[in-house]
Design a protein around this motif. Structure first.
Motif, PDB file in Angstrom:
ATOM      1  N   LEU A  54      25.471 -25.205 130.613  1.00  0.00           N
ATOM      2  CA  LEU A  54      24.599 -24.649 129.581  1.00  0.00           C
ATOM      3  C   LEU A  54      24.507 -23.132 129.697  1.00  0.00           C
ATOM      4  CD1 LEU A  54      22.768 -25.213 127.183  1.00  0.00           C
ATOM      5  CD2 LEU A  54      20.859 -25.520 128.781  1.00  0.00           C
ATOM      6  N   LYS A  55      24.436 -22.634 130.923  1.00  0.00           N
ATOM      7  CA  LYS A  55      24.348 -21.190 131.130  1.00  0.00           C
ATOM      8  C   LYS A  55      25.584 -20.479 130.587  1.00  0.00           C
ATOM      9  CE  LYS A  55      23.655 -17.689 134.736  1.00  0.00           C
ATOM     10  NZ  LYS A  55      23.445 -17.445 136.189  1.00  0.00           N
ATOM     11  N   THR A  57      27.601 -21.572 128.300  1.00  0.00           N
ATOM     12  CA  THR A  57      27.602 -21.749 126.846  1.00  0.00           C
ATOM     13  C   THR A  57      26.681 -20.732 126.185  1.00  0.00           C
ATOM     14  OG1 THR A  57      28.064 -24.125 127.033  1.00  0.00           O
ATOM     15  CG2 THR A  57      27.101 -23.365 124.964  1.00  0.00           C
ATOM     16  N   LEU A  58      25.500 -20.561 126.742  1.00  0.00           N
ATOM     17  CA  LEU A  58      24.530 -19.627 126.167  1.00  0.00           C
ATOM     18  C   LEU A  58      24.983 -18.177 126.333  1.00  0.00           C
ATOM     19  CD1 LEU A  58      21.119 -21.241 127.208  1.00  0.00           C
ATOM     20  CD2 LEU A  58      22.330 -21.422 125.036  1.00  0.00           C
ATOM     21  N   SER A  59      25.588 -17.871 127.472  1.00  0.00           N
ATOM     22  CA  SER A  59      26.098 -16.515 127.691  1.00  0.00           C
ATOM     23  C   SER A  59      27.162 -16.162 126.654  1.00  0.00           C
ATOM     24  CB  SER A  59      26.678 -16.386 129.098  1.00  0.00           C
ATOM     25  OG  SER A  59      25.685 -16.561 130.075  1.00  0.00           O
ATOM     26  N   ALA A  70      22.451 -17.967 120.282  1.00  0.00           N
ATOM     27  CA  ALA A  70      22.244 -18.761 121.498  1.00  0.00           C
ATOM     28  C   ALA A  70      21.292 -19.924 121.233  1.00  0.00           C
ATOM     29  CB  ALA A  70      21.694 -17.881 122.614  1.00  0.00           C
ATOM     30  N   CYS A  74      22.202 -23.716 121.902  1.00  0.00           N
ATOM     31  CA  CYS A  74      21.368 -24.548 122.774  1.00  0.00           C
ATOM     32  C   CYS A  74      20.925 -25.815 122.045  1.00  0.00           C
ATOM     33  CB  CYS A  74      20.160 -23.752 123.255  1.00  0.00           C
ATOM     34  SG  CYS A  74      19.182 -24.607 124.513  1.00  0.00           S
ATOM     35  N   CYS A 160      13.295 -15.901 124.821  1.00  0.00           N
ATOM     36  CA  CYS A 160      13.034 -17.027 123.913  1.00  0.00           C
ATOM     37  C   CYS A 160      11.791 -17.829 124.288  1.00  0.00           C
ATOM     38  CB  CYS A 160      14.232 -17.975 123.894  1.00  0.00           C
ATOM     39  SG  CYS A 160      15.743 -17.241 123.258  1.00  0.00           S
TER      40      CYS A 160
END
Length: 200
Positions: A54-55, A57-59, A70, A74, A160
């Motif tokens: 997930l990290k 992907t978000l980066s 992002a 997410c 966020c």
């Protein structure tokens, strides 16, 4: 004197039986502990994979289109990662919180009780990154192993989940999560928890 000798002999003869019974019970206990340790290890590895995937992907999403991008990533990818990990293992892998962003991630009774205990442990000085718990429970006729690990709030999370979220980000949050409660966190708070369960 004869009676005393007979009594002593009876005790001596019974000792191996007593120790044999004790050894069996101790083995059962140790097997139970080992089994729990094995489940905990599996759960932690799944959490590590979830977090890292997930990290990254978000980066990538932030680099491509900023925080609102992002949020979209997410919204789509977090459930997809959970589903993929569940399909690859015997585990149900989710996240929950006392202040969930997605109403579908609201805690059940077991999770709620442990999230509240997590807060007490944090207030007592335990590092949030070390806080976890597990137990084996009976649920609808099944034996289920459950594990939870606290998620610390870091500085980047505040973009966020903090108290001063940019208007464009807040607008996107409201669009994706109309029942959002996951705002107002500060660094070091318990953002929520990974929650995993497995039918034994």
């Amino acid at each position: 004197m004869t009676t005393l000798i007979r009594f002593i002999r009876t005790i001596i003869l019974a000792l191996p039986i007593c120790f044999s019974a004790f050894t069996v019970n101790a083995g059962t206990v140790n097997a139970g502990v080992s089994a729990q340790e094995s489940e905990v290890k599996e759960a932690r590895l799944l959490i590590k994979e979830f977090s890292q995937t997930l990290k990254s992907t978000l980066s990538a999403a932030i680099e491509q289109g900023g925080l609102t991008n992002a949020l979209d990533a997410c919204h789509i990818e977090a459930p997809a990662i959970s589903s993929r990990l569940a399909a690859q293992s015997d585990w149900k892998v989710e996240r929950t919180s006392l202040k969930p962003r997605n109403a579908l991630n609201s805690p059940d009774n077991w999770e709620l009780a442990n999230l509240q205990r997590f807060e007490q442990r944090k207030d007592a000085g335990e590092p949030v990154g070390n806080i976890d718990t597990y137990s084996t429970i009976q649920d609808k006729g099944q034996t289920v192993f459950r594990y939870m690990k606290a998620i610390p709030t870091g500085g980047l999370c505040l973009n966020c989940h903090g108290s001063s979220v940019a208007p464009s980000v807040k607008e996107r949050i409201d669009a994706l999560y109309p029942y959002d409660e996951a705002l107002g966190f500060t660094v070091g708070d318990i953002r929520g928890a990974f929650t995993l369960q497995k039918v034994l």
